[in-house]
Scaffold this active site. Structure first.
Site, PDB file in Angstrom:
ATOM      1  N   LYS A   1     -10.036   0.947   6.653  1.00 42.65           N
ATOM      2  CA  LYS A   1      -9.256   2.140   7.623  1.00 42.65           C
ATOM      3  C   LYS A   1      -8.919   2.921   6.138  1.00 42.65           C
ATOM      4  O   LYS A   1      -8.499   4.869   6.627  1.00 42.65           O
ATOM      5  CB  LYS A   1      -7.583   1.891   7.457  1.00 42.65           C
TER       6      LYS A   1
ATOM      7  N   ASP B   1      -6.152   1.069  13.185  1.00 38.89           N
ATOM      8  CA  ASP B   1      -4.592   0.955  11.958  1.00 38.89           C
ATOM      9  C   ASP B   1      -4.349  -0.435  13.829  1.00 38.89           C
ATOM     10  O   ASP B   1      -5.152  -0.759  14.628  1.00 38.89           O
ATOM     11  CB  ASP B   1      -3.716   1.407  12.076  1.00 38.89           C
TER      12      ASP B   1
END
Length: 226
Positions: free
Chosen positions: A135, A153
């Site tokens: 991420k 997320d």
């Protein structure tokens, strides 16, 4: 460089996902035409540090802490000279601050040793840095260098499942599903817009379905009827 999830066998998408995706994208375009990260940064190094700090923390708390942190350590060279206990007071208000201070000190040294103090424009190189991950790499590469990427997320994962765009719980597989459904040129916008919608409307515990512009085509998977 090809990223790991792009080499996995494709999982089956939820029914109707292909037809629903353009509706989702169009609605998000209307709602959040200027969607972008809410982390405050001036250069790739600041974005990398802020993104590492944002794990299990709010962007608001990160933005409150980073001005003093960056005043003390404006670049990788300065931060590489710091010990974790030197960094801790600046980020004490952020969750997991001791572990994050340790990662930042190591990360800064790695940048100096491996990349001349610069944040690399390379997925695998960013993932290999202390405290970073998939991420983080996607956030940095998309926002600092404009490379197409989808950062998954908790908000992006939750909305992808509720909207019937992915049935996956693993963020890497959610990312792979979204990459199949949406044009590459929309990836950066998409993940920012989903994050904003997740923060403002499609809340984790009490989604505001009655106020949602996506409600007419949202299957509300996993949402308790009210």
């Amino acid at each position: 460089m090809t990223s790991p999830s792009r080499r996995r066998p494709a999982a089956r998408l939820p029914g109707g996902a292909t037809k629903r995706a353009p509706l989702v994208l169009a609605a998000l375009r209307r709602l959040y035409p200027d969607a972008r990260t809410e982390l405050q940064f001036r250069d790739p190094f600041e974005l990398l540090v802020a993104t590492v700090l944002s794990a299990q923390a709010t962007d608001v708390s990160v933005n409150a802490a980073t001005p003093a942190l960056f005043a003390a350590y404006p670049d990788a060279a300065a931060m590489s000279l710091a010990e974790p206990e030197d960094i801790e007071p600046y980020i004490r208000s952020i969750g997991l601050y001791r572990a994050k201070a340790k990662n930042l000190a190591t990360l800064a040294r790695q940048l100096m040793e491996r990349h001349g103090g610069e944040v690399p424009n390379d997925f695998d190189a960013v993932v290999a840095l202390a405290g970073a991950g998939r991420k983080t790499a996607n956030v940095v590469l998309s926002n600092a260098y404009g490379r197409p990427a989808i950062a998954v997320d908790t908000h992006v994962g939750r909305l992808s499942r509720r909207l019937g765009l992915s049935a996956q719980t693993d963020p890497n597989r959610v990312e792979a599903d979204l990459m199949r459904l949406f044009p590459e040129e929309d990836w950066i916008f998409l993940h920012h817009a989903l994050i904003l919608h997740g923060r403002r409307v499609c809340l984790a515990r009490r989604p505001l379905c009655g106020q949602c512009a996506l409600a007419e085509f949202c299957p509300r998977i996993g949402v308790e009827p009210r």
